[in-house]
Write a protein that holds these residues in place. Structure first.
Motif, mmCIF file in Angstrom:
data_model
loop_
_atom_site.group_PDB
_atom_site.id
_atom_site.type_symbol
_atom_site.label_atom_id
_atom_site.label_comp_id
_atom_site.label_asym_id
_atom_site.label_seq_id
_atom_site.Cartn_x
_atom_site.Cartn_y
_atom_site.Cartn_z
ATOM 1 N N UNK A 100 0.797 -1.222 0.000
ATOM 2 C CA UNK A 100 0.000 0.000 0.000
ATOM 3 C C UNK A 100 0.832 1.275 0.000
ATOM 4 N N UNK A 101 2.124 1.157 0.336
ATOM 5 C CA UNK A 101 2.997 2.334 0.236
ATOM 6 C C UNK A 101 3.048 2.809 -1.220
ATOM 7 N N UNK A 102 2.910 1.874 -2.139
ATOM 8 C CA UNK A 102 2.875 2.223 -3.561
ATOM 9 C C UNK A 102 1.432 2.383 -4.051
ATOM 10 N N UNK A 103 0.590 1.404 -3.714
ATOM 11 C CA UNK A 103 -0.767 1.369 -4.266
ATOM 12 C C UNK A 103 -1.656 2.496 -3.748
ATOM 13 N N UNK A 104 -1.287 3.102 -2.629
ATOM 14 C CA UNK A 104 -2.121 4.166 -2.045
ATOM 15 C C UNK A 104 -2.308 5.341 -3.010
ATOM 16 N N UNK A 105 -1.337 5.519 -3.907
ATOM 17 C CA UNK A 105 -1.420 6.638 -4.848
ATOM 18 C C UNK A 105 -2.531 6.436 -5.874
ATOM 19 N N UNK A 106 -3.086 5.226 -5.931
ATOM 20 C CA UNK A 106 -4.183 4.953 -6.853
ATOM 21 C C UNK A 106 -5.552 5.089 -6.192
ATOM 22 N N UNK A 107 -5.562 5.346 -4.898
ATOM 23 C CA UNK A 107 -6.826 5.479 -4.172
ATOM 24 C C UNK A 107 -7.485 6.824 -4.472
ATOM 25 N N UNK A 108 -8.760 6.899 -4.168
ATOM 26 C CA UNK A 108 -9.519 8.124 -4.452
ATOM 27 C C UNK A 108 -9.332 9.189 -3.374
#
Length: 666
Positions: free
Chosen positions: A268-276
């Motif tokens: 999620x350190x990376x994937x969080x940037x794809x969240x709304x």
């Protein structure tokens, strides 16, 4: 179909459509069809005001104006979380958990949403109130504004819903909605908002709920709180909340080791940037609620949860000047004034330099290019210098030697990190700070007077210390800036009412260094009166449970001072509570003196807080975890089996609520 049934049918339909659209993201009708049904309901409700329902879907459009947000005490305290920044921190935390919990421990990993904390109370399946976090003990009621947020259910679905419970979450403003909101503001010639988090937080305190309704806020929920909840684990509670109609993000994951926790964090350190919406970390919780109960709490945080913060964003900017602030205790804090720079969504102009040692360690100088981070994503701090850009004529920073406010020579005690201004009597920030502490919520809680008013009173030479508050007249304060007749009356009434504040809070309000709320409570209980405390020696004070040398020395030093003696005498003369009241004395006894007691589970006759108060007023000590020194475990319903097993293994005496009451009454 009669009118009442028609209205009820429309309400149920619109509640379901709201849920389909805002929670499930699966609309079954068009926006136009929804608006037609909503308009029909509004017209029917207007024609039949006797059928009003505060949780009707029509209430989401707002329109209610709230001038003052009442302060409400939370049914259950809202604790803050301990922070970690590395795998080692998490491993240390796991080691501490295993010292208390013998069984295997599972964890629930959830994203840490960057918004404004909220506590929603539901009663009989309907939204009863919404309260901001505040200081964790009490917050502001913002129910009218929260009702305008479309994914907050006004009425719950499903079965086995407790009669009353709280659910905690975060009010966020998604990136897309934030961008649209700012575009509209710019088009209208208004300044854009700085970042989603602050905009979400500020929205909760807007006076017109119709304005709140225009902002695309969302409420993300993550924690059920209450008694007799129909769940046994945190992960189960998230699903149960979804079943009842709450918007609970699906990113949460059940894991069985710290290694799996680290995998979740790394992903999620990376994937969080794809969240709304914005996130700034991961919250890890012990899954089993019985184990949570056994682990308990520190004074500020649950032992069973930890927040892992993602690495802070770092930027470079120029340090233009260093200024120095004076706190109420005389502590000097150096502040770096920077060329404004964007950092984690906010404009940063100032950063803390902490103390002289930190300045020397980093070799920070005026005109340096410095690296700035937000410590825990909140407080900006300087973490380094770009030496490649340092000017050749740069000179080392010379820490100030005199107070920037009163020009008294500063002192630095051995072992202290900070410099202090010793002029406690007339140094303006210290005078104002002490009075602000005195009137604060946890001290005298004087209504009608705030920090700014204190500064006005001091600067107008109307008061020089907190005892002067009690000789103020309405005519004295009326000339102050923005002070109307009613405000002046409320201020004087608030000061008069504070004379009923109990002794332990008066003692805390005096502002004795190292004497916080808990210490003040301990000293008040032990010495019973201010006169007895003033006569106590340092040696005698250290004999009191949990009072160390540093606190004892500070108390003796405070009461040796002639000016402080005069202040106390004046407060006594004005009628403040300088001893334990007879009512409080009647409650107290030494029946349980010296005992260490743990309570666990749910009780029939008393709440856990009431039981803890009984333990303290009868001379015993509340402890959250069981050890060899524990004298009694008061066991209620639904007590964790691991805590029971540990008590039996250590030979701790286990008693019921009724047994405990008999013990108190003996």
């Amino acid at each position: 179909m009669d009118i009442a049934s028609k209205i009820q049918q429309l309400r149920e339909e619109l509640h379901q459509h709201n849920y389909n659209y805002y929670v499930l993201d699966q609309p079954e009708i068009s926006d136009y069809e929804f608006d037609i049904k909503l308009k029909e309901l509004q017209e029917l409700e207007a024609q039949h005001p006797e059928l009003y329902d505060s949780n009707s879907p029509t209430q989401r459009v707002g329109g209610q104006v709230t001038k003052n947000f009442p302060t409400v005490i939370h049914d259950f305290r809202m604790y803050s979380l301990s922070n970690s920044y590395s795998k080692d921190d998490l491993l240390d935390w796991e080691s501490r958990l295993k010292k208390q919990i013998e069984q295997p421990i599972s964890f629930v990993c959830e994203l840490k949403y960057d918004g404004a904390s909220i506590s929603l109370t539901y009663q009989n399946g309907q939204l009863f109130r919404a309260v901001t976090r505040g200081d964790g003990t009490q917050g502001d009621e913002v129910t009218a504004n929260i009702k305008t947020i479309k994914n907050v259910p006004l009425k719950l679905k499903g079965t086995d819903i407790p009669e009353r419970f709280d659910i905690r979450g975060e009010i966020v403003l998604p990136y897309e909605g934030f961008a649209k909101l700012n575009a509209e503001r710019i088009e209208q010639g208004e300044d854009p908002f700085a970042n989603p988090r602050n905009t979400a937080s500020g929205s909760l305190k807007l006076q017109d709920s119709a304005e709140v309704a225009k902002r695309p806020l969302q409420c993300l929920l993550y924690n059920l709180t209450g008694t007799k909840l129909p769940v046994t684990t945190q992960f189960e509670s998230l699903q149960k909340a979804r079943d009842w109609g709450f918007d609970v993000p699906n990113e949460a994951k059940l894991v069985h080791s710290i290694d799996e926790v680290i995998e979740f964090i790394n992903y999620w350190d990376e994937a969080r940037h794809n969240l709304a919406y914005e996130t700034d970390g991961v919250v890890i919780k012990v899954n089993n609620l019985d184990q949570q109960d056994e682990l308990g709490y520190t004074a500020k945080s649950p032992r069973w949860a930890m927040a892992y913060k993602f690495k802070a964003e770092q930027v470079s900017t120029v340090l233009n000047t260093i200024t120095y602030q004076v706190g109420r205790t005389g502590a000097i804090t150096p502040v770096a004034n920077l060329t404004p720079v964007q950092l984690a969504g906010t404009t940063v102009k100032r950063a803390s330099l902490h103390n002289a040692d930190q300045i020397e360690k980093l070799d920070v100088r005026v005109n340096d290019h410095v690296f700035v981070e937000k410590g825990g994503e909140i407080i900006p701090k300087i973490v380094g210098v770009d030496f490649t850009k340092r000017y050749q004529d740069s000179k080392p920073t010379q820490y100030i030697s005199t107070c920037p406010e009163c020009h008294t020579e500063l002192v630095r005690q051995e072992g202290e990190a900070l410099h202090f201004c010793p002029n406690t009597k007339t140094c303006p920030p210290q005078v104002i700070g002490r009075i602000q502490h005195f009137i604060s919520r946890k001290a005298m809680d004087i209504e009608g007077i705030g920090g700014e008013t204190v500064a006005l009173l001091v600067n107008a030479d109307l008061i020089k210390n907190y005892a002067d508050l009690y000789i103020l007249q309405k005519e004295d304060v009326l000339p102050l800036d923005r002070m109307a007749e009613k405000s002046a009356e409320n201020l004087i009434k608030g000061i008069e009412a504070s004379k009923q504040v109990p002794f332990e809070r008066v003692l805390f309000a005096l502002g004795i260094r190292y004497v916080g709320e808990t210490v003040a409570k301990t000293l008040a209980k032990h010495y019973q009166s201010i006169s007895a405390l003033m006569q106590a020696t340092q040696e005698e004070l250290t004999q009191v449970d949990e009072i160390g040398e540093r606190i004892a020395q500070s108390v003796v030093t405070f009461f040796k001072d002639n000016d402080n003696q005069l202040l106390v005498a004046r407060l006594q003369k004005h009628g403040l509570q300088m001893q334990i009241s007879e009512t409080e004395k009647a409650k107290q006894s030494d029946r349980l003196k010296g005992l260490k007691i743990v309570i666990s589970g749910v009780f029939e006759k008393f709440s856990r807080k009431e039981l803890k108060d009984l333990i303290e007023t009868n001379g015993a000590k509340n402890t959250s975890s069981i050890s060899k020194s524990t004298d009694y475990l008061v066991a209620g319903d639904k007590m964790g089996p691991s805590k029971l097993k540990k008590a039996e293994g250590l030979g701790v005496k286990i008693i019921s609520e009724s047994d405990f009451l008999e013990l108190v009454q003996e």
